[in-house]
Design a protein around this motif. Sequence first.
Motif, PDB file in Angstrom:
ATOM      1  N   LEU A  92       0.883  -1.162   0.000  1.00  0.00           N
ATOM      2  CA  LEU A  92       0.000   0.000   0.000  1.00  0.00           C
ATOM      3  C   LEU A  92       0.920   1.211   0.000  1.00  0.00           C
ATOM      4  CD1 LEU A  92      -2.778   1.352   0.164  1.00  0.00           C
ATOM      5  CD2 LEU A  92      -2.594   1.260   2.647  1.00  0.00           C
ATOM      6  N   GLY A  93       1.138   1.786  -1.168  1.00  0.00           N
ATOM      7  CA  GLY A  93       2.120   2.854  -1.313  1.00  0.00           C
ATOM      8  C   GLY A  93       1.498   4.165  -1.748  1.00  0.00           C
ATOM      9  N   ALA A  94       2.287   5.223  -1.586  1.00  0.00           N
ATOM     10  CA  ALA A  94       1.863   6.563  -1.995  1.00  0.00           C
ATOM     11  C   ALA A  94       2.455   6.905  -3.361  1.00  0.00           C
ATOM     12  CB  ALA A  94       2.306   7.577  -0.943  1.00  0.00           C
ATOM     13  N   THR A  95       2.120   8.070  -3.849  1.00  0.00           N
ATOM     14  CA  THR A  95       2.597   8.524  -5.159  1.00  0.00           C
ATOM     15  C   THR A  95       4.100   8.318  -5.303  1.00  0.00           C
ATOM     16  OG1 THR A  95       0.913  10.268  -4.998  1.00  0.00           O
ATOM     17  CG2 THR A  95       2.515  10.458  -6.786  1.00  0.00           C
ATOM     18  N   ASN A  96       4.857   8.700  -4.251  1.00  0.00           N
ATOM     19  CA  ASN A  96       6.314   8.581  -4.293  1.00  0.00           C
ATOM     20  C   ASN A  96       6.793   7.187  -4.649  1.00  0.00           C
ATOM     21  OD1 ASN A  96       6.073  11.138  -2.678  1.00  0.00           O
ATOM     22  ND2 ASN A  96       8.296  10.909  -2.697  1.00  0.00           N
ATOM     23  N   ASN A  97       6.119   6.186  -4.105  1.00  0.00           N
ATOM     24  CA  ASN A  97       6.598   4.810  -4.250  1.00  0.00           C
ATOM     25  C   ASN A  97       6.329   4.223  -5.627  1.00  0.00           C
ATOM     26  OD1 ASN A  97       5.068   4.802  -1.147  1.00  0.00           O
ATOM     27  ND2 ASN A  97       7.279   4.858  -1.382  1.00  0.00           N
ATOM     28  N   LEU A 116       6.955  -3.862  -9.968  1.00  0.00           N
ATOM     29  CA  LEU A 116       5.666  -4.011  -9.294  1.00  0.00           C
ATOM     30  C   LEU A 116       4.547  -4.231 -10.313  1.00  0.00           C
ATOM     31  CD1 LEU A 116       5.901  -1.089  -6.696  1.00  0.00           C
ATOM     32  CD2 LEU A 116       6.083  -3.534  -6.178  1.00  0.00           C
ATOM     33  N   VAL A 117       3.527  -4.945  -9.877  1.00  0.00           N
ATOM     34  CA  VAL A 117       2.305  -5.112 -10.664  1.00  0.00           C
ATOM     35  C   VAL A 117       1.223  -4.252 -10.009  1.00  0.00           C
ATOM     36  CG1 VAL A 117       0.530  -6.713 -11.456  1.00  0.00           C
ATOM     37  CG2 VAL A 117       2.913  -7.457 -11.323  1.00  0.00           C
ATOM     38  N   PRO A 118       0.810  -3.163 -10.624  1.00  0.00           N
ATOM     39  CA  PRO A 118      -0.236  -2.326 -10.031  1.00  0.00           C
ATOM     40  C   PRO A 118      -1.553  -3.103  -9.891  1.00  0.00           C
ATOM     41  CG  PRO A 118       0.884  -1.183 -11.822  1.00  0.00           C
ATOM     42  CD  PRO A 118       1.300  -2.614 -11.902  1.00  0.00           C
ATOM     43  N   ILE A 119      -2.238  -2.891  -8.784  1.00  0.00           N
ATOM     44  CA  ILE A 119      -3.542  -3.522  -8.559  1.00  0.00           C
ATOM     45  C   ILE A 119      -4.657  -2.495  -8.742  1.00  0.00           C
ATOM     46  CG2 ILE A 119      -5.035  -4.691  -6.883  1.00  0.00           C
ATOM     47  CD1 ILE A 119      -2.480  -5.883  -5.649  1.00  0.00           C
ATOM     48  N   ALA A 120      -4.582  -1.403  -7.981  1.00  0.00           N
ATOM     49  CA  ALA A 120      -5.599  -0.355  -8.111  1.00  0.00           C
ATOM     50  C   ALA A 120      -5.212   0.851  -7.279  1.00  0.00           C
ATOM     51  CB  ALA A 120      -6.968  -0.862  -7.663  1.00  0.00           C
ATOM     52  N   LYS A 121      -5.646   2.021  -7.733  1.00  0.00           N
ATOM     53  CA  LYS A 121      -5.571   3.190  -6.863  1.00  0.00           C
ATOM     54  C   LYS A 121      -6.652   3.035  -5.797  1.00  0.00           C
ATOM     55  CE  LYS A 121      -5.113   7.528  -8.468  1.00  0.00           C
ATOM     56  NZ  LYS A 121      -5.509   8.877  -8.971  1.00  0.00           N
ATOM     57  N   GLY A 254      -2.096   3.722  -3.537  1.00  0.00           N
ATOM     58  CA  GLY A 254      -2.499   2.607  -4.380  1.00  0.00           C
ATOM     59  C   GLY A 254      -1.906   1.297  -3.893  1.00  0.00           C
ATOM     60  N   MET A 255      -2.430   0.201  -4.408  1.00  0.00           N
ATOM     61  CA  MET A 255      -1.936  -1.120  -4.029  1.00  0.00           C
ATOM     62  C   MET A 255      -1.232  -1.780  -5.200  1.00  0.00           C
ATOM     63  SD  MET A 255      -4.758  -2.797  -1.461  1.00  0.00           S
ATOM     64  CE  MET A 255      -3.563  -4.067  -0.953  1.00  0.00           C
TER      65      MET A 255
END
Length: 324
Positions: A92-97, A116-121, A254-255
């Motif tokens: 669970l990261g922020a914009t920076n990550n 990383l594989v984005p899951i969703a905002k 986002g996750m």
Amino acid sequence: MFARCCSVKTWLVALSLSFSAVASAAYPDHSIRVILPYAAGAAGDIVFRMLQPGLAKELGQPVILDYKSGAGGNIGTQEVVRAAPDGYTLLLGATNNFVINQFLYKGMSYDPSKALVPIAKVVDVPAFIYLNASVPAHNFAELKSYAEKHPGVLNYGTPGAGTTPALSGWMLSEAIHGNMTAVTYRGSAPGVQALLANQIQVYIGGYGIASAYLPSGKLRVLAVALPERFAALPSVPTTKEVGIGSAVVSNWWGMAAPKGTPAPIVERVEQALHTVLSDPAIQKKLQDQGFVVSLESTATFKANLRKEAPYWEDVIKRSGVVIN
């Protein structure tokens, strides 16, 4: 001999895919760890605590939050990058990550866009421009006029070098020709206290960190970085309305999962997350804390990351900010 080797390789690949399919079908069969790459009390912590019971119910397993702070979120994010791609360690990261740190930190060992594989905002955190009431400006136009006439007089606070509020503060200073001085604090709380004490005059941050001081008149809020006005403060114009467009940019959370996580697992988490975020009661709780729910699909989230990363790369180059 060659044909036999090929047939063995084909069989091994098929077997591996079969095991992956079985694992995906059974997912999850034990608890899931979600790494928050910041300390307890961060915005992501507040958000996740609201979502945690619903996610556990939807996924049928405990969802455990694990704090791994340090290096602007890089330490915790790297742990996710190195984790097994089985859906049991998520970020669970922020914009920076996702779209900033790879341009900000020298020698960063991974590129989040590839690792990383984005899951969703999950949520947007609208950025408000807060002003100490001692500054003779009651709206954005007056702030700009004052800053242009008194270059170098105003200070703006940031919760850390290279964060979205810090970069937005630099862009705001450029937009109003204020030559403002950045003062960095260790988090939002001391920054807001400094704003109240007039040690700094401008602070960019979320609704929850400073809105409680607005009724007393100690602070003013001049604009919000959203496409539309924020429901809880309908009299506050957007940054577009005051004429600075994207000079101030909101943070978001986002996750994501490690690279190689099977698509069915990513879809399973995305579905669970969207089910929880679609609950009107959850949306109301989040809005009351200053968050705006996002129901973007995984595909949309990925596409937006690709668009946003070059924007931040350009901002960082122009600002000259680098962290060793």
